[in-house]
Write a protein that holds these residues in place. Sequence first.
Motif, short mmCIF file in Angstrom:
data_model
loop_
_atom_site.label_atom_id
_atom_site.label_comp_id
_atom_site.label_asym_id
_atom_site.label_seq_id
_atom_site.Cartn_x
_atom_site.Cartn_y
_atom_site.Cartn_z
N LEU A 3 30.05 39.69 57.46
CA LEU A 3 31.22 39.80 58.30
C LEU A 3 30.86 40.57 59.55
O LEU A 3 29.97 41.42 59.54
N GLN A 4 31.56 40.31 60.64
CA GLN A 4 31.31 40.99 61.90
C GLN A 4 32.43 42.00 62.14
O GLN A 4 33.55 41.64 62.48
N ALA A 5 32.09 43.28 61.95
CA ALA A 5 33.05 44.35 62.14
C ALA A 5 32.75 45.07 63.43
O ALA A 5 31.59 45.33 63.76
N CYS A 6 33.78 45.41 64.17
CA CYS A 6 33.58 46.16 65.41
C CYS A 6 34.85 46.92 65.75
O CYS A 6 35.87 46.77 65.09
N SER A 26 32.21 29.66 57.61
CA SER A 26 31.65 29.15 56.36
C SER A 26 32.41 29.66 55.14
O SER A 26 32.38 29.04 54.08
N ILE A 27 33.10 30.78 55.31
CA ILE A 27 33.96 31.30 54.24
C ILE A 27 35.34 30.72 54.48
O ILE A 27 36.07 31.16 55.36
N ASN A 28 35.67 29.69 53.72
CA ASN A 28 36.89 28.94 54.04
C ASN A 28 38.08 29.29 53.16
O ASN A 28 39.14 28.66 53.27
N ALA A 29 37.91 30.28 52.30
CA ALA A 29 39.06 30.77 51.53
C ALA A 29 38.86 32.26 51.31
O ALA A 29 37.77 32.69 50.93
N VAL A 30 39.90 33.03 51.55
CA VAL A 30 39.83 34.49 51.38
C VAL A 30 40.91 34.91 50.42
O VAL A 30 42.09 34.62 50.64
N VAL A 96 35.56 41.18 52.19
CA VAL A 96 36.45 40.14 51.71
C VAL A 96 35.93 39.59 50.39
O VAL A 96 34.71 39.56 50.15
N LEU A 97 36.86 39.18 49.57
CA LEU A 97 36.54 38.37 48.41
C LEU A 97 36.80 36.95 48.87
O LEU A 97 37.96 36.56 49.04
N GLY A 105 37.24 28.29 44.50
CA GLY A 105 36.06 29.13 44.35
C GLY A 105 34.81 28.35 44.03
O GLY A 105 34.77 27.14 44.21
N PRO A 106 33.78 29.05 43.57
CA PRO A 106 33.78 30.47 43.15
C PRO A 106 33.85 31.45 44.32
O PRO A 106 33.49 31.10 45.44
N TYR A 107 34.31 32.64 44.04
CA TYR A 107 34.46 33.68 45.03
C TYR A 107 33.32 34.69 44.92
O TYR A 107 32.82 34.97 43.84
N ASP A 108 32.95 35.21 46.08
CA ASP A 108 31.88 36.20 46.15
C ASP A 108 32.31 37.36 47.04
O ASP A 108 33.31 37.26 47.77
N ASP A 109 31.53 38.44 46.96
CA ASP A 109 31.78 39.62 47.78
C ASP A 109 31.04 39.49 49.10
O ASP A 109 29.85 39.17 49.13
N TYR A 110 31.73 39.77 50.20
CA TYR A 110 31.12 39.76 51.53
C TYR A 110 31.48 41.06 52.24
O TYR A 110 32.64 41.48 52.24
#
Length: 121
Positions: A3-6, A26-30, A96-97, A105-110
């Motif tokens: 993720l891009q945090a700023c 690319s992460i199409n569901a949160v 985000v999950l 899913g499956p869901y992963d940690d980002y």
Amino acid sequence: VQLQACGGGLVEAGGSLKLSCEVPQSINAVNNMQWWRRTPGKQREKVATIGSGGGVYYIDSVKGRFTLSRDNAKNTGYLQMNNLKPEDTGVYYCYVLGSKHGSLGPYDDYWGQGTQVTVSS
């Protein structure tokens, strides 16, 4: 995928900052988005969470001062921080999950890379 945090920076006590966290396409569901922080001398703590239904949770120390929101159209989450205090100083991380395979899913940690917030007294 990161993720891009700023949005971090140096402010005086009482000031404001707005952190943003962009989620790659690319992460199409949160499922949920969270902001964590690591403050000097403390373990990392979860500051705020926003669920898929929009419900928001805050730790007591930031209630009434921080606001977490999501702009789904921009795939971005925000942490508006007002009335900042020196004890808010630390590195802030977004999380985000999420799923790259749709809502089933499956869901992963980002995680984001962290952004430094420094509040001077």
